[in-house]
Design an enzyme around this catalytic site. Structure first.
Site, PDB file in Angstrom:
ATOM      1  N   HIS A  77       2.898  -2.737  -2.446  1.00  0.00           N
ATOM      2  CA  HIS A  77       3.946  -2.701  -1.265  1.00  0.00           C
ATOM      3  C   HIS A  77       4.981  -1.850  -1.262  1.00  0.00           C
ATOM      4  O   HIS A  77       5.022  -1.109  -0.358  1.00  0.00           O
ATOM      5  CB  HIS A  77       4.498  -4.623  -1.487  1.00  0.00           C
ATOM      6  CG  HIS A  77       5.536  -4.533  -0.369  1.00  0.00           C
ATOM      7  ND1 HIS A  77       4.972  -5.429   0.630  1.00  0.00           N
ATOM      8  CD2 HIS A  77       6.950  -4.181  -0.205  1.00  0.00           C
ATOM      9  CE1 HIS A  77       6.178  -5.620   1.506  1.00  0.00           C
ATOM     10  NE2 HIS A  77       7.303  -4.892   1.090  1.00  0.00           N
ATOM     11  N   GLU A  78       5.617  -1.614  -2.277  1.00  0.00           N
ATOM     12  CA  GLU A  78       6.672  -0.481  -2.301  1.00  0.00           C
ATOM     13  C   GLU A  78       6.045   0.810  -1.975  1.00  0.00           C
ATOM     14  O   GLU A  78       6.729   1.871  -1.654  1.00  0.00           O
ATOM     15  CB  GLU A  78       7.641  -0.850  -3.527  1.00  0.00           C
ATOM     16  CG  GLU A  78       8.261  -1.799  -3.783  1.00  0.00           C
ATOM     17  CD  GLU A  78       9.036  -2.304  -2.669  1.00  0.00           C
ATOM     18  OE1 GLU A  78       9.455  -1.477  -1.709  1.00  0.00           O
ATOM     19  OE2 GLU A  78       9.194  -3.718  -2.467  1.00  0.00           O
ATOM     20  N   HIS A 117       5.960   1.577   1.590  1.00  0.00           N
ATOM     21  CA  HIS A 117       7.366   2.238   1.929  1.00  0.00           C
ATOM     22  C   HIS A 117       7.349   3.504   1.613  1.00  0.00           C
ATOM     23  O   HIS A 117       7.683   4.394   2.553  1.00  0.00           O
ATOM     24  CB  HIS A 117       8.391   1.170   1.460  1.00  0.00           C
ATOM     25  CG  HIS A 117       8.425   0.072   2.133  1.00  0.00           C
ATOM     26  ND1 HIS A 117       8.697  -0.236   3.314  1.00  0.00           N
ATOM     27  CD2 HIS A 117       8.434  -1.264   1.461  1.00  0.00           C
ATOM     28  CE1 HIS A 117       8.995  -1.386   3.698  1.00  0.00           C
ATOM     29  NE2 HIS A 117       8.849  -2.243   2.425  1.00  0.00           N
ATOM     30  N   GLU A 168       8.061  -2.232   7.467  1.00  0.00           N
ATOM     31  CA  GLU A 168       7.353  -2.976   6.867  1.00  0.00           C
ATOM     32  C   GLU A 168       6.006  -3.197   7.030  1.00  0.00           C
ATOM     33  O   GLU A 168       4.933  -3.579   6.270  1.00  0.00           O
ATOM     34  CB  GLU A 168       8.128  -4.437   7.010  1.00  0.00           C
ATOM     35  CG  GLU A 168       7.624  -5.778   6.218  1.00  0.00           C
ATOM     36  CD  GLU A 168       7.942  -5.561   4.783  1.00  0.00           C
ATOM     37  OE1 GLU A 168       7.629  -6.305   3.982  1.00  0.00           O
ATOM     38  OE2 GLU A 168       8.939  -4.722   4.422  1.00  0.00           O
TER      39      GLU A 168
END
Length: 490
Positions: free
Chosen positions: A255-256, A259, A285
């Site tokens: 997830h990160e 980003h 996001e």
């Protein structure tokens, strides 16, 4: 041309100072000794005073009045500088300084209260944060404007709370119906065993790099709440480990990484300019969610990940790639937003959106927040909150004043649904590549169609440019319905 050049040189220094301020925040959550919190609050306040003074410098107005853009990029530079200047000038410098100091201190108090399961010790400082944010919102909004709308603009410019509420109202019935049908089915078998933390971190570093994260311009550290920080040539992420739940580390990291790759892949011509970071938190996001969910939790990719897990951890209670895919995507009861499955995640966000909107509009007071959270959670999920760290204390956002941030998580999911629909259309080898652990086809498409453009376009226009059509919630609901109907034989 002279005015434009002088404005951009001034802005470059401001952007550099903003990166330094961000690094102070990263250090606070990863390396800083807990006892340093009061001093760090003063440091953050001092930095905010410098930034506020620069962002509201009267020379900006003078430069903007005479600066001329020669192309679309320069027009976007001027648009973003003007927007920042006008917003900054509305907020008194003393208020900006106080907010920076109080929220820095509040973050430490939240962390301690969460560890101690002690809401009472956190509520006084949260009350102070809320009062300051209401004051800021009133300064930013028109006389008859919506205070919460003004806050949303910090994270998803061009979007109103009413538009978000309309979108959520369209999403909620389908999500609730699908969740109800899934929860009536037998639950997927989970992993079991002890998962060495160091091995988890070694695996997740490999996964991050497989998704395109450039370690020579980044690093991975541990934190209570995983996050991404920085931009340009210095983009850092954090993750966390659990001895009995490796998915927490794996999918927090992926997830990160989404980003981080967004930030790392922005055209370097935009470095230290107003276009040199992600255009909004919703679009940001969309990158983290599509990396984590549509790619990282896909049947194809989890088949490859299953073998990676077996090579490192041996027998962990699951024997086949299909059973592993079901475990990764299991729908189950739970309290924590960041650990929620794709199906229920947006319901967690909607709860927070409604509560923080009511707080900012003074329809809800801090003293009543815990009870309101617990009542709403039980109504939405069908069971009671068992402890504060699973309820009102679970997220860091309100302690650091990020009101208006929460709805962008679900906006990101909607955007990710649109992007995934276009990605599948344009990358015919997607599934075959993912089955071999190769994400370059997908990540290259995202880089070329969205990430490299940074803040060039407004958020909705950024998604429309990448996909060829205006964003809407239907691609996300179609994806979820198909995926979970197959998984649970609905």
């Amino acid at each position: 041309m002279i005015a434009f050049a002088e404005l951009m040189a001034f802005q470059r220094e401001t952007e550099a100072l903003g990166q330094i301020a961000g690094r102070l925040g990263w250090d606070q959550e990863t390396m800083m000794p807990r006892g340093a919190a009061p001093q760090r609050g003063e440091e953050m306040s001092a930095m905010e005073a410098v930034l506020h003074a620069r962002r509201s410098d009267p020379r900006i107005a003078e430069w903007l009045e005479v600066a001329e853009a020669t192309d679309a990029v320069e027009q976007a530079y001027l648009r973003e500088i003007r927007r920042s200047y006008e917003r900054t000038c509305k907020v008194p410098a003393d208020l900006a300084k106080t907010l920076a100091r109080v929220t820095s201190e509040a973050q430490g108090r939240w962390a301690q209260a969460r560890a101690d399961e002690d809401v009472a010790t956190f509520m006084p400082v949260l009350k102070e944060v809320v009062a300051l944010k209401r004051e800021e919102g009133q300064a930013l909004s028109d006389a008859d404007g919506d205070v919460y709308d003004a806050m949303v603009q910090d994270y998803e410019k061009g979007t109103t709370a009413a538009e978000i509420a309309q979108l959520f109202d369209a999403l909620r019935p389908g999500l609730v119906d699908l969740r109800g049908r899934v929860l009536e089915k037998p639950q997927a078998k989970g992993v079991r065993g002890h998962f060495d933390a160091e091995k988890q971190l070694q695996l997740t570093e490999k996964l991050a790099q497989s998704f395109g994260y450039q370690m020579n311009h980044g690093r991975i550290d541990k934190a209570v709440h995983p996050f991404c920080s920085g931009g340009g040539l210095d983009v850092r992420i954090t993750t966390r480990t659990s001895d009995d739940d490796p998915f927490n580390c794996i999918y927090s990291t992926i997830h990160e990484t989404g980003h981080a790759c967004y930030e790392q892949n922005i055209d370097k011509a935009y470095l230290l300019t107003p276009l040199g970071s992600g255009v909004s938190m919703g679009v940001h996001e969309s990158q983290s969610r599509i990396y984590e969910n549509q790619l990282g939790r896909s049947r194809a990719y989890t088949g490859w990940l299953f073998e990676q897990m077996r090579a490192r951890f041996g027998d962990f209670g699951i024997d086949t790639p299909e059973a592993f895919y079901a475990a990764v995507n299991a729908v189950h009861k739970g309290y924590i937003r960041t650990e929620a499955d794709e199906l229920q995640y947006n319901l967690h966000v909607m709860l927070r959106f409604d509560l923080e909107r009511a707080l900012m509009q003074s329809d809800l007071e801090v003293e009543d927040l815990e009870a309101a959270w617990n009542d709403r959670f039980e109504a939405d999920f069908g069971y009671a909150v068992d402890k504060p760290s699973n309820g009102v204390l679970q997220d860091v956002h309100w302690s650091v004043g990020l009101f208006g941030y929460f709805p962008t998580y679900s906006l990101g999911n909607v955007y990710a649904g649109c992007l995934y629909q276009a990605l599948r259309r344009d990358v015919p080898m997607l599934e075959q590549d993912l089955a071999n652990g190769k994400t370059s086809g997908a990540t290259s498409w995202l880089k070329n169609n969205l990430q490299q453009h940074g803040g060039l376009r407004m958020p909705v226009d950024t998604i429309a440019h990448a996909t060829g059509e205006a964003p809407n919630h239907l691609p996300l609901m179609t994806y979820l319905e198909q995926k979970f109907s197959e998984l649970y034989d609905l």
